[in-house]
Design a protein around this motif. Structure first.
Motif: not given
Length: 188
Positions: A87-114
């Motif tokens: 995923i490419e982003k242009t802001r510090p928050n990886s969720f802003v302006g990207t499809k990250l949240q959508e991808l995680l929700r579609e995969a039913q992800v509940e837990h993230l290791t970062i």
């Protein structure tokens, strides 16, 4: 069973002191990426979803991560495999302006290791946002790197910045662990 994903954030060449043309070398980045590589290998072995996040600056005036430059490329230590999402982003928050949240929700992800860089910018912003969005977060602190910063005549070393970011995240947002602890959890 809880569905998990590993987010590797901004582990890009411009942050590596070992990359000869690095525009923003971070102390401890090589060590952090080695820990991130261990996490990545464990995630791949366990079938955990892997998402690489790549920061590309929107302006050529930005100090680093210029589009299309070797410095903006993901570091070879954590190079994505063909089936892994980038995923490419242009802001510090990886969720802003990207499809990250959508991808995680579609995969039913509940837990993230970062893990990744910089601790005081993109890691902090993404961890806080993830928790606000309802994800449980584990942060591999030794697989993250911080910059030395200065404000109002006070310089804070990268080690002090790292501690100053990890402590409040551990207090209110994430389970902050060593990468080896995260690896053990992934290997179940």
């Amino acid at each position: 069973m809880t569905v998990s994903a590993l987010l590797l954030i901004d582990i890009q060449n411009d942050y590596f002191p070992s990359f000869t043309r690095a525009k923003m070398p971070l102390p401890h980045m090589d060590a952090a990426s080695a820990q991130a590589a261990h996490l990545l290998a464990a995630a791949r072995r366990s079938g955990t979803i892997v998402i690489h996040v790549k920061h590309v600056m929107a302006s050529d005036a930005a100090p680093f991560f210029h589009p299309g430059t070797p410095g903006s490329e993901l570091h070879e230590s954590v190079a994505p495999q063909s089936e892994e999402t980038v995923i490419e982003k242009t802001r510090p928050n990886s969720f802003v302006g990207t499809k990250l949240q959508e991808l995680l929700r579609e995969a039913q992800v509940e837990h993230l290791t970062i893990c990744g860089a910089m601790s005081q910018m993109c890691i902090d912003a993404t961890v806080r946002a993830a928790v606000d969005l309802g994800f449980k977060v584990t942060l591999a602190h030794d697989a993250c790197a911080a910059a030395t910063v200065e404000h109002d005549g006070v310089t804070a070393s990268s080690d002090m910045v790292q501690a100053a970011i990890m402590a409040p995240l551990a207090a209110s947002y994430a389970e902050v662990q060593r990468a080896s602890e995260c690896v053990a959890r992934l290997q179940g």
